[in-house]
Design a protein around this motif. Structure first.
Motif, PDB file in Angstrom:
ATOM      1  N   GLN A  56       0.977  -1.248  -0.246  1.00  0.00           N
ATOM      2  CA  GLN A  56      -0.078  -0.065   0.048  1.00  0.00           C
ATOM      3  C   GLN A  56       0.916   1.176  -0.057  1.00  0.00           C
ATOM      4  N   GLU A  57       1.306   1.787  -1.340  1.00  0.00           N
ATOM      5  CA  GLU A  57       2.148   2.690  -1.434  1.00  0.00           C
ATOM      6  C   GLU A  57       3.592   2.494  -1.015  1.00  0.00           C
ATOM      7  N   LEU A  58       4.048   3.009   0.244  1.00  0.00           N
ATOM      8  CA  LEU A  58       5.561   2.867   0.515  1.00  0.00           C
ATOM      9  C   LEU A  58       5.612   1.538   1.564  1.00  0.00           C
ATOM     10  N   PHE A  59       4.292   1.119   2.092  1.00  0.00           N
ATOM     11  CA  PHE A  59       4.410   0.218   2.938  1.00  0.00           C
ATOM     12  C   PHE A  59       3.703  -1.054   2.780  1.00  0.00           C
ATOM     13  N   GLU A  60       4.181  -2.177   3.556  1.00  0.00           N
ATOM     14  CA  GLU A  60       3.727  -3.424   3.178  1.00  0.00           C
ATOM     15  C   GLU A  60       2.234  -3.440   3.756  1.00  0.00           C
ATOM     16  N   LYS A  61       1.318  -4.003   3.145  1.00  0.00           N
ATOM     17  CA  LYS A  61      -0.047  -4.153   3.809  1.00  0.00           C
ATOM     18  C   LYS A  61      -0.384  -5.283   4.306  1.00  0.00           C
ATOM     19  N   ARG A  62       0.210  -6.583   3.781  1.00  0.00           N
ATOM     20  CA  ARG A  62       0.167  -7.985   4.182  1.00  0.00           C
ATOM     21  C   ARG A  62       1.008  -8.712   3.354  1.00  0.00           C
ATOM     22  N   SER A  63       1.462  -9.918   3.949  1.00  0.00           N
ATOM     23  CA  SER A  63       2.042 -10.883   3.344  1.00  0.00           C
ATOM     24  C   SER A  63       1.897 -12.353   3.796  1.00  0.00           C
ATOM     25  N   PHE A  64       2.250 -13.477   3.200  1.00  0.00           N
ATOM     26  CA  PHE A  64       2.200 -14.552   3.668  1.00  0.00           C
ATOM     27  C   PHE A  64       3.374 -15.574   3.149  1.00  0.00           C
ATOM     28  N   ILE A  65       3.571 -16.646   3.779  1.00  0.00           N
ATOM     29  CA  ILE A  65       4.200 -17.681   3.199  1.00  0.00           C
ATOM     30  C   ILE A  65       3.970 -18.818   3.671  1.00  0.00           C
ATOM     31  N   ILE A  66       3.929 -20.021   3.031  1.00  0.00           N
ATOM     32  CA  ILE A  66       3.712 -21.419   3.450  1.00  0.00           C
ATOM     33  C   ILE A  66       4.637 -22.476   2.805  1.00  0.00           C
ATOM     34  N   THR A  67       4.953 -22.756   4.200  1.00  0.00           N
ATOM     35  CA  THR A  67       6.397 -24.012   3.801  1.00  0.00           C
ATOM     36  C   THR A  67       5.764 -25.328   4.402  1.00  0.00           C
ATOM     37  N   GLU A  68       6.752 -26.349   3.878  1.00  0.00           N
ATOM     38  CA  GLU A  68       6.434 -27.700   4.122  1.00  0.00           C
ATOM     39  C   GLU A  68       7.109 -28.223   5.499  1.00  0.00           C
ATOM     40  N   LYS A  69       6.405 -28.861   6.342  1.00  0.00           N
ATOM     41  CA  LYS A  69       7.008 -29.613   7.313  1.00  0.00           C
ATOM     42  C   LYS A  69       8.136 -30.375   6.928  1.00  0.00           C
ATOM     43  N   ILE A  70       9.195 -30.255   8.003  1.00  0.00           N
ATOM     44  CA  ILE A  70      10.348 -31.048   7.500  1.00  0.00           C
ATOM     45  C   ILE A  70      10.229 -32.519   8.066  1.00  0.00           C
ATOM     46  N   PRO A  71      10.640 -33.525   7.075  1.00  0.00           N
ATOM     47  CA  PRO A  71      10.157 -34.826   7.172  1.00  0.00           C
ATOM     48  C   PRO A  71      11.118 -35.647   8.215  1.00  0.00           C
ATOM     49  N   ASP A  72      10.342 -36.195   9.109  1.00  0.00           N
ATOM     50  CA  ASP A  72      11.396 -37.260   9.880  1.00  0.00           C
ATOM     51  C   ASP A  72      12.271 -36.394  10.841  1.00  0.00           C
ATOM     52  N   ALA A  73      11.750 -35.228  11.151  1.00  0.00           N
ATOM     53  CA  ALA A  73      12.745 -34.543  12.070  1.00  0.00           C
ATOM     54  C   ALA A  73      11.945 -33.879  13.238  1.00  0.00           C
ATOM     55  N   SER A  74      12.699 -33.590  14.283  1.00  0.00           N
ATOM     56  CA  SER A  74      12.230 -32.736  15.289  1.00  0.00           C
ATOM     57  C   SER A  74      13.428 -31.924  15.771  1.00  0.00           C
ATOM     58  N   SER A  75      12.748 -30.678  16.759  1.00  0.00           N
ATOM     59  CA  SER A  75      13.741 -29.702  16.951  1.00  0.00           C
ATOM     60  C   SER A  75      14.653 -30.351  18.027  1.00  0.00           C
ATOM     61  N   LEU A  76      15.871 -29.430  18.051  1.00  0.00           N
ATOM     62  CA  LEU A  76      16.885 -29.976  19.062  1.00  0.00           C
ATOM     63  C   LEU A  76      16.345 -29.813  20.791  1.00  0.00           C
ATOM     64  N   GLU A  77      15.406 -28.765  20.654  1.00  0.00           N
ATOM     65  CA  GLU A  77      14.637 -28.320  21.904  1.00  0.00           C
ATOM     66  C   GLU A  77      13.885 -29.554  22.607  1.00  0.00           C
ATOM     67  N   GLU A  78      13.287 -30.291  21.359  1.00  0.00           N
ATOM     68  CA  GLU A  78      12.361 -31.431  21.813  1.00  0.00           C
ATOM     69  C   GLU A  78      13.235 -32.748  21.928  1.00  0.00           C
ATOM     70  N   ASN A  79      14.195 -32.739  21.073  1.00  0.00           N
ATOM     71  CA  ASN A  79      15.147 -34.069  21.142  1.00  0.00           C
ATOM     72  C   ASN A  79      16.647 -33.795  20.871  1.00  0.00           C
ATOM     73  N   LEU A  80      17.357 -33.808  22.008  1.00  0.00           N
ATOM     74  CA  LEU A  80      18.520 -33.486  21.696  1.00  0.00           C
ATOM     75  C   LEU A  80      19.387 -34.844  21.821  1.00  0.00           C
TER      76      LEU A  80
END
Length: 616
Positions: A463-487
């Motif tokens: 909207q003129e000089l500034f962003e009105k809205r945006s989005f991104i859709i990403t895919e789940k990482i297969p067979d993986a978990s975060s190191l916070e959950e599983n170290l």
């Protein structure tokens, strides 16, 4: 011939039973007004259970012909058609009082048959190699059936299909080629291709085509061990059905998803053919004539050695010449020809103004009603992941798709404060949307060898000089978990591998600014993926300051009751690629820990305990 009750006794090997399906179809058509019973062992019954050729099933539990005869008598069969070659099967139908008994007169059982066929022989004692398909069709032809249709046929139960989608949905996504390896063989160990070559083939398919590779084995100790060896020898993750068992019905339901099956000459080969899959079959000791079916989408790789085919279940030679003569290279080359054009591209399509989608998801999104940016911001399916402390202009949703099957994460940004937008422009040195702050570093890092989530769709509106809205859709990482959950600290070389990954990321010049363990994902093969890239940037100034901040966040988020100072020493030595820390390194570590303590003080003000501080 007109019959009321007809017994068809199926062969015991799974592969033979599948090769009998053209004959079974012919018999069903010939006796369409009569009642047909199939008699089989439990394995064959599971594989053929959904086929339309029988009215009822009798599952054999006993090996005793007298016990079987007692069961068969209850049905008052007029005719028995024996596809099973055993002496006991002929004796059982004789004892059951079946009037007409049809089958091959072999192995001394001809005295129990009223109608006899004779298999072709070479001399007095050797049977002439003949395809099992033709062997069984000859029986149907003798009965008077039309035997022109030689196509193998199996049916898949919808419940089994739903079960495998639920269990393996991410792997059956339709974007990456799905390949099944079948390394076993009930016939005997002589027909088994070496495990390390299956592993090499799997690695090739994963690296070349980003394939999802499954190893399918029967639930017996020997085959389970084969699958384990393949998975341990492979450099990349493989789904081991020995560890993730499925029923035979579910295995059958899994095959239609496969773009390629690579197999020894064993039962599942015939399931793959019956379900129309592309297939590579490896032949060593077995003569291919016994199982010939003229299937156009099969490539047979046949060992070319003097001792083959021997048709022996156990090799008596000092070396397994036949199967070892088949190299991984020739199998990989053949697989590459089959999968040429199957590697999914990262092409995107702008399906409407401000809405770009990966090409293979266009139809899927259309079915979900996602056809423009307004649809995305009105989308209410899935589960909200928005946390109470998340800024009001951010929103997160997770949802599932079918065809392709995937779990996707949607990030929506709207009503973004102008101050934040100006900060983003200053850090990136250009006009940039919130979506692009996620997407652009992800794309660049992937090119530099750093794994990041796969982008499926994105869009932005200004909207003129500034962003009105945006989005991104990403895919789940297969067979993986975060190191916070599983170290997995006990995993071999885990700390060194993590340090190498973080260093590789920093060597790109990027800094994360949110490098907590929850933003690093790890799979079973210690492949790391970096997520939450919205703050990632390349600083022109103070690069070292942001590096310290990244490492401090990593230190801060590591649980103090399991990550020791010795672990951190190992990490820093690996990160700086040194055997011993210098004074300068030690000073830098002090700064990292000091920064982590400052973060902990902030936590204490809010009655929180920092993860790195040891718990009582």
């Amino acid at each position: 011939m007109s019959c009321q009750n007809i017994l068809v006794w199926l062969p015991s090997p799974m592969g033979d039973a599948v090769m009998a399906t053209p004959a079974l179809r012919c018999i069903r058509n010939l006796f369409e007004n009569d009642k047909i019973f199939f008699c089989a062992n439990d394995t064959v019954a599971q594989v053929l259970a959904d086929s339309p050729f029988a009215d009822e099933w009798i599952t054999i539990k006993s090996h005793c012909p007298f016990a079987i005869a007692s069961e068969l008598k209850k049905h008052n069969f007029d005719t028995a058609i024996l596809f099973k070659n055993s002496f006991a099967s002929a004796l059982a139908v004789f004892l059951a009082g079946v009037k007409t008994r049809i089958g091959y007169a072999r192995d001394g059982r001809g005295i129990f048959l009223t109608e006899k066929l004779f298999p072709p022989k070479i001399g007095l004692f050797r049977y002439k190699p003949l395809s099992a398909l033709d062997y069984y069709l000859a029986v149907a032809s003798w009965l008077g059936a039309d035997v022109l249709d030689r196509k193998l046929e199996l049916s898949v139960n919808e419940e089994d299909k739903k079960a495998v989608i639920e269990k393996f949905g991410e792997k059956l996504n339709g974007r990456n080629p799905f390949v099944i390896l079948v390394p076993g063989g009930a016939f005997g160990p002589s027909k088994i291709w070496p495990e390390e070559r299956f592993a090499q083939t799997a690695d090739f398919l994963i690296e070349k085509f980003s394939a999802n590779v499954f190893v399918s084995v029967s639930p017996v100790k020997e085959e389970i061990q084969i699958a384990e060896k393949i998975c341990s020898n492979a450099k990349h993750p493989i789904v081991n059905l020995g560890e993730n068992p499925v029923t035979l019905g579910q295995l059958k339901a899994l095959f239609p998803f496969a773009e390629l099956v690579i197999t020894n000459d064993t039962g599942p080969r015939h399931i793959a053919i019956a379900l129309g899959r592309k297939i590579i079959t490896l032949f060593g000791p077995n003569n291919p004539v016994w199982t010939e079916n003229n299937y156009p989408n099969e490539v047979k790789i046949i060992a070319d050695v003097p001792c083959a085919p021997c048709d022996k279940p156990v090799c008596k030679k000092d070396k397994h010449y036949c199967m070892e003569s088949i190299t991984a290279n020739i199998v990989c080359q053949t697989a590459e020809k089959f999968l040429a054009g199957s590697k999914k591209t990262d092409d995107f399509a702008e399906i409407s103004l401000n809405f770009t989608v990966r090409s293979d998801f266009v139809d899927c999104f259309s079915r979900l009603g996602l056809e423009n940016i307004d649809d995305v911001f009105n989308f209410a399916q899935g589960k909200s992941l928005t946390k109470p402390n998340l800024a009001s202009f951010r929103e997160r949703i997770v949802f599932d798709t079918q065809n392709p099957t995937a779990t996707l994460f949607l990030k929506r940004y709207q009503n973004i404060p102008k101050l934040i937008q100006l900060k983003n422009r200053l850090a990136r040195r250009k006009k940039i949307s919130m979506m692009a702050c996620d997407n652009q570093p992800a794309e660049e890092l992937r090119k530099l060898g750093i794994n990041t989530p796969r982008t499926i769709a994105f869009g932005e509106q200004w909207q003129e000089l500034f962003e009105k809205r945006s989005f991104i859709i990403t895919e789940k990482i297969p067979d993986a978990s975060s190191l916070e959950e599983n170290l997995p600290l006990e995993r071999e070389n885990f700390i060194e591998n993590l340090a190498a990954f973080v260093r590789k990321f920093h060597d790109t010049g990027f800094r994360h600014r949110d490098l907590y363990l929850c933003h690093i994902f790890c799979d079973s093969k210690t492949n790391f993926t970096l997520i939450d890239l919205n703050r990632v940037f390349k600083p022109l100034l103070f690069s070292k300051k942001y590096l310290i901040k990244d490492l401090a966040q990593l230190y801060y988020s590591a649980p103090g009751n399991s990550v020791t100072e010795a672990d951190w020493l190992k990490f820093f030595l690996a990160y700086w690629q040194k055997d011993k820390l210098s004074k300068q390194d030690e000073l830098l570590i002090k700064k990292i820990k000091s920064k982590a303590r400052k973060m902990a003080k902030h936590d204490k003000k809010h009655n929180r305990t920092a993860p790195f501080e040891k718990q009582p």
